[in-house]
Design an enzyme around this catalytic site. Structure first.
Site, PDB file in Angstrom:
ATOM      1  N   ARG A 115      11.773  14.990  13.231  1.00 25.35           N
ATOM      2  CA  ARG A 115      10.879  16.147  12.968  1.00 25.35           C
ATOM      3  C   ARG A 115      10.328  16.156  11.541  1.00 25.35           C
ATOM      4  O   ARG A 115       9.948  17.188  11.006  1.00 25.35           O
ATOM      5  CB  ARG A 115      11.573  17.474  13.250  1.00 25.35           C
ATOM      6  N   GLU A 159     -16.578   2.937   1.336  1.00 25.41           N
ATOM      7  CA  GLU A 159     -15.968   4.284   1.257  1.00 25.41           C
ATOM      8  C   GLU A 159     -16.041   4.824  -0.177  1.00 25.41           C
ATOM      9  O   GLU A 159     -16.050   6.034  -0.391  1.00 25.41           O
ATOM     10  CB  GLU A 159     -14.506   4.253   1.719  1.00 25.41           C
ATOM     11  N   GLU A 214      -9.500  20.474   7.211  1.00 24.19           N
ATOM     12  CA  GLU A 214     -10.869  20.223   7.666  1.00 24.19           C
ATOM     13  C   GLU A 214     -11.440  21.346   8.521  1.00 24.19           C
ATOM     14  O   GLU A 214     -11.914  21.129   9.639  1.00 24.19           O
ATOM     15  CB  GLU A 214     -10.935  18.883   8.425  1.00 24.19           C
ATOM     16  N   ARG A 270     -14.228  19.593   3.988  1.00 25.32           N
ATOM     17  CA  ARG A 270     -13.609  18.261   4.102  1.00 25.32           C
ATOM     18  C   ARG A 270     -14.385  17.371   5.065  1.00 25.32           C
ATOM     19  O   ARG A 270     -14.384  16.145   4.928  1.00 25.32           O
ATOM     20  CB  ARG A 270     -12.138  18.386   4.543  1.00 25.32           C
ATOM     21  N   ASN A 314     -16.625  12.704   6.166  1.00 21.53           N
ATOM     22  CA  ASN A 314     -16.926  11.898   7.354  1.00 21.53           C
ATOM     23  C   ASN A 314     -18.361  11.376   7.340  1.00 21.53           C
ATOM     24  O   ASN A 314     -18.852  10.919   8.375  1.00 21.53           O
ATOM     25  CB  ASN A 314     -16.692  12.728   8.628  1.00 21.53           C
ATOM     26  N   HIS A 318     -19.276   8.499   9.495  1.00 22.26           N
ATOM     27  CA  HIS A 318     -18.129   8.128  10.333  1.00 22.26           C
ATOM     28  C   HIS A 318     -18.335   8.354  11.828  1.00 22.26           C
ATOM     29  O   HIS A 318     -17.737   7.648  12.636  1.00 22.26           O
ATOM     30  CB  HIS A 318     -16.866   8.861   9.866  1.00 22.26           C
TER      31      HIS A 318
HETATM   32  P1  NAD Z   1      -6.139  -2.560   6.977  1.00 18.29           P
HETATM   33  O1  NAD Z   1      -4.964  -1.754   6.726  1.00 18.29           O
HETATM   34  O2  NAD Z   1      -6.310  -3.176   8.329  1.00 18.29           O
HETATM   35  O3  NAD Z   1      -6.219  -3.721   5.883  1.00 18.29           O
HETATM   36  C1  NAD Z   1      -7.241  -4.661   5.956  1.00 18.29           C
HETATM   37  C2  NAD Z   1      -6.696  -6.095   6.003  1.00 18.29           C
HETATM   38  O4  NAD Z   1      -6.314  -6.485   4.697  1.00 18.29           O
HETATM   39  C3  NAD Z   1      -5.473  -6.289   6.883  1.00 18.29           C
HETATM   40  O5  NAD Z   1      -5.566  -7.534   7.522  1.00 18.29           O
HETATM   41  C4  NAD Z   1      -4.328  -6.289   5.876  1.00 18.29           C
HETATM   42  O6  NAD Z   1      -3.223  -7.031   6.345  1.00 18.29           O
HETATM   43  C5  NAD Z   1      -4.963  -6.949   4.694  1.00 18.29           C
HETATM   44  N1  NAD Z   1      -4.444  -6.565   3.390  1.00 18.29           N
HETATM   45  C6  NAD Z   1      -4.126  -5.327   2.954  1.00 18.29           C
HETATM   46  N2  NAD Z   1      -3.838  -5.344   1.648  1.00 18.29           N
HETATM   47  C7  NAD Z   1      -3.947  -6.625   1.249  1.00 18.29           C
HETATM   48  C8  NAD Z   1      -3.793  -7.274  -0.004  1.00 18.29           C
HETATM   49  N3  NAD Z   1      -3.529  -6.589  -1.129  1.00 18.29           N
HETATM   50  N4  NAD Z   1      -3.958  -8.618  -0.048  1.00 18.29           N
HETATM   51  C9  NAD Z   1      -4.291  -9.303   1.069  1.00 18.29           C
HETATM   52  N5  NAD Z   1      -4.483  -8.760   2.263  1.00 18.29           N
HETATM   53  C10 NAD Z   1      -4.313  -7.421   2.352  1.00 18.29           C
HETATM   54  O7  NAD Z   1      -7.511  -1.769   6.735  1.00 18.29           O
HETATM   55  P2  NAD Z   1      -8.055  -0.733   5.658  1.00 18.29           P
HETATM   56  O8  NAD Z   1      -9.480  -1.071   5.510  1.00 18.29           O
HETATM   57  O9  NAD Z   1      -7.195  -0.643   4.467  1.00 18.29           O
HETATM   58  O10 NAD Z   1      -7.905   0.662   6.413  1.00 18.29           O
HETATM   59  C11 NAD Z   1      -8.646   0.936   7.578  1.00 18.29           C
HETATM   60  C12 NAD Z   1      -7.924   2.004   8.354  1.00 18.29           C
HETATM   61  O11 NAD Z   1      -7.846   3.178   7.561  1.00 18.29           O
HETATM   62  C13 NAD Z   1      -8.612   2.408   9.641  1.00 18.29           C
HETATM   63  O12 NAD Z   1      -7.666   2.471  10.662  1.00 18.29           O
HETATM   64  C14 NAD Z   1      -9.174   3.780   9.345  1.00 18.29           C
HETATM   65  O13 NAD Z   1      -9.261   4.582  10.495  1.00 18.29           O
HETATM   66  C15 NAD Z   1      -8.161   4.297   8.374  1.00 18.29           C
HETATM   67  N6  NAD Z   1      -8.657   5.373   7.505  1.00 18.29           N
HETATM   68  C16 NAD Z   1      -7.885   6.477   7.391  1.00 18.29           C
HETATM   69  C17 NAD Z   1      -8.282   7.497   6.556  1.00 18.29           C
HETATM   70  C18 NAD Z   1      -7.382   8.682   6.362  1.00 18.29           C
HETATM   71  O14 NAD Z   1      -7.812   9.650   5.713  1.00 18.29           O
HETATM   72  N7  NAD Z   1      -6.177   8.654   6.854  1.00 18.29           N
HETATM   73  C19 NAD Z   1      -9.473   7.397   5.814  1.00 18.29           C
HETATM   74  C20 NAD Z   1     -10.235   6.243   5.953  1.00 18.29           C
HETATM   75  C21 NAD Z   1      -9.807   5.224   6.799  1.00 18.29           C
HETATM   76  N1  GLY Z   2     -11.399  10.111   5.399  1.00 21.93           N
HETATM   77  C1  GLY Z   2     -11.742  11.453   5.744  1.00 21.93           C
HETATM   78  C2  GLY Z   2     -10.728  12.473   5.339  1.00 21.93           C
HETATM   79  O1  GLY Z   2      -9.701  12.149   4.807  1.00 21.93           O
HETATM   80  O2  GLY Z   2     -10.931  13.624   5.568  1.00 21.93           O
END
Ligand code: NAD
Ligand code: GLY
Length: 371
Positions: free
Chosen positions: A124, A188, A240, A244, A248, A251
Site C-alpha cells: 500500500r 520535452e 492536473e 498542469r 501535455n 502529447h
Molecule cells: P526510456 O526509459 O525507454 O529510455 C530510453 C532508452 O535509453 C532505453 O533503451 C534505456 O535503456 C536507455 N538509457 C537510459 N539511460 C541511459 C543512459 N544514461 N545511457 C545509455 N542508455 C540509457 O525512455 P525515456 O525517453 O527516458 O522515457 C520515456 C517514457 O517516459 C515514456 O514511457 C513516457 O510515457 C514516460 N513519460 C512520463 C512522464 C511522467 O510525467 N511520468 C513524462 C514524460 C514521459
Molecule cells: N509530462 C506531463 C506531466 O507530468 O504532467
C-alpha cells in the site's frame, strides 16, 4: 565543472528536492541517507542502464552503509505493462520489501514510471527516489509524481499520482545516452519554452545544437530551467485539474502516433512529442490562433537539432487521419466525448481548449501526413 543545483517541488508534506549536477550517482549515499526510514534500498533499473551506472550507485550506497538489492527489467516502452509490473512487484516481495524500504528508479522514464507505480501499490505504498538517466526523464518524467504503465487501449492509462522523495539527476549519465534518445529528451525540453517561456526557447535556439552535442554545463542549465518550470506547474496543480495539462503540449497527437507505431523503435516517445508539438502548432495556425511564422520557427529549430518534423522518414505504419483520430478518442484528456487540446497563440503562449472542430482536426492531420 559546474556545481550541483537544487530545485524544490513545493507540495506541503509531499515536498521534495530535485538535485541536478555532475557525479550525483557517486554522491547518492550521502544525499539519500537523511531521507531513508531504514538504511536499506531496492534499486530498479533496465538492462541498458545497469551495466553502465548501477555499480557507481551501489558503491556510493555501500560507502554510506546503506544495504541494497536490485531488479533489472528489459529496456524499452514495452516494459511498461501489467506483466512486467507483476514481475517487479513479486520480485520486491520475494526480496522482502518492508514498508520502510525505499525504492530507487535508476533509468529513463520507463523505469521511473513503472517503479513509481510499483512503489505506490506494494504494501500500500513505500517511498521511492528517482535517479533519472535520460534527458527526457531529467527534464520531465522524474518530476511531478505521474507514475504508471500502458494498456492496449493507450499510453499511461493505468497509474497513480505518487511523488518521489527526491530526484537525483546526474548530468554525467547523459554522456552514455545514445544521441537519438538525447534528442528525444530535447523535444520535452523545448516544450517548456513553447508553453510559457519564450526567453528559454530563444536560449535553446542559440544553445541547443551545442547542448545536444554534449556540453554538460548547458545540459545542466536546461535541466534546471525545465525542472523549475515543471515544479511550479506541479505545485499549482498536482493532479492536473487545470494548468498542469499544459505540459501535455503535443502529447495527444504524440500518444496516437506512438500507439499506431506500436511502441517500438520506429518512433520513440520524444520523437512523437516533437511531431505532436508541430501538429499542435499546425492546428493552432489553421484555427487562426497562432501566426504561421511561430510555427515555422519551431519546425526550423527541431530540424536544426535533428528532430523529425514530418512522418515521411518514418517507415512502418500506414498513417491515416482516421487511425490517429481513433487513438485520440482513447486519450485521458477526453471529457464527455470531447478531447481537450493544448493549442497556442504563439511561442510561449500555450492554452487549453476543448472547442476544436473535428473537420479542422482531420484536415490538419491530412496535411501533416502528406508533407
Ligand atoms: P526510456 O526509459 O525507454 O529510455 C530510453 C532508452 O535509453 C532505453 O533503451 C534505456 O535503456 C536507455 N538509457 C537510459 N539511460 C541511459 C543512459 N544514461 N545511457 C545509455 N542508455 C540509457 O525512455 P525515456 O525517453 O527516458 O522515457 C520515456 C517514457 O517516459 C515514456 O514511457 C513516457 O510515457 C514516460 N513519460 C512520463 C512522464 C511522467 O510525467 N511520468 C513524462 C514524460 C514521459
Ligand atoms: N509530462 C506531463 C506531466 O507530468 O504532467
Amino acid at each position: 565543472m559546474s556545481t550541483m543545483d537544487r530545485v524544490r517541488v513545493e507540495l506541503e508534506e509531499r515536498s521534495y528536492d530535485i538535485l541536478a549536477g555532475p557525479e550525483l550517482l557517486q554522491q547518492a549515499g550521502q544525499h539519500l541517507a537523511p531521507l531513508l526510514k531504514q538504511p536499506r534500498v531496492m534499486i530498479v533499473s533496465d538492462d541498458n542502464v545497469a551495466p553502465l551506472h548501477l555499480a557507481t550507485l551501489e558503491e556510493s550506497l555501500s560507502k554510506a552503509a546503506i544495504t541494497h538489492s536490485h531488479t533489472i527489467l528489459p529496456h524499452g516502452e514495452r516494459t511498461k505493462d501489467f506483466a512486467h509490473l507483476e514481475r517487479l512487484v513479486e520480485q520486491l516481495l520475494e526480496d522482502k520489501v518492508e514498508r520502510t524500504t525505499t525504492l530507487i528508479a535508476l533509468g529513463g522514464g520507463v523505469i521511473g514510471d513503472i517503479t513509481g507505480f510499483a512503489a505506490s501499490v506494494v504494501l500500500r505504498g513505500v517511498d521511492f527516489v528517482q535517479a533519472p538517466t535520460t534527458l527526457l526523464s531529467q527534464v520531465d518524467s522524474s518530476v511531478g509524481g505521474k507514475t504508471g504503465i500502458n494498456s492496449p487501449h493507450g499510453k499511461n492509462l493505468i497509474g497513480s499520482f505518487y511523488q518521489p522523495r527526491m530526484v537525483l539527476a546526474d548530468i554525467n549519465t547523459l554522456d552514455t545516452l545514445p544521441q537519438r534518445e538525447l534528442l528525444a529528451g530535447y523535444a520535452e525540453t523545448v516544450k517548456y519554452g513553447l508553453i510559457n517561456d519564450p526567453d528559454f526557447f530563444s536560449w535553446l535556439e542559440e544553445n541547443g545544437a551545442v547542448l545536444c552535442a554534449g556540453d554538460p554545463a548547458l545540459r545542466q542549465q536546461a535541466v534546471v530551467t525545465s525542472c523549475r518550470a515543471k515544479a511550479a506547474i506541479v505545485a499549482a496543480d498536482e493532479k492536473e485539474s487545470g494548468p498542469r495539462a499544459l505540459l501535455n503540449l503535443g502529447h495527444t497527437f504524440a500518444h496516437a502516433l506512438e500507439a499506431e507505431a506500436g511502441y517500438g523503435d520506429t518512433l520513440i516517445h520524444g520523437e512523437a512529442v516533437a511531431l505532436g508539438i508541430q501538429f499542435a502548432f499546425d492546428l493552432s495556425v489553421r484555427l487562426k490562433h497562432c501566426p504561421q511564422e511561430d510555427s515555422e520557427r519551431v519546425a526550423h529549430h527541431f530540424e536544426a537539432v535533428g528532430l523529425p518534423t514530418n512522418l515521411s522518414h518514418i517507415a512502418g505504419p500506414h498513417w491515416t487521419p482516421q487511425t490517429l483520430l481513433a487513438h485520440m478518442a482513447h486519450d485521458k484528456k477526453v471529457h464527455e466525448g470531447k478531447i481537450t487540446f493544448v493549442l497556442t497563440r504563439g511561442i510561449g503562449q500555450a492554452f487549453l481548449t476543448a472547442e476544436v472542430d473535428m473537420k479542422e482536426l482531420e484536415s490538419t492531420l491530412s496535411d501533416a501526413l502528406s508533407r
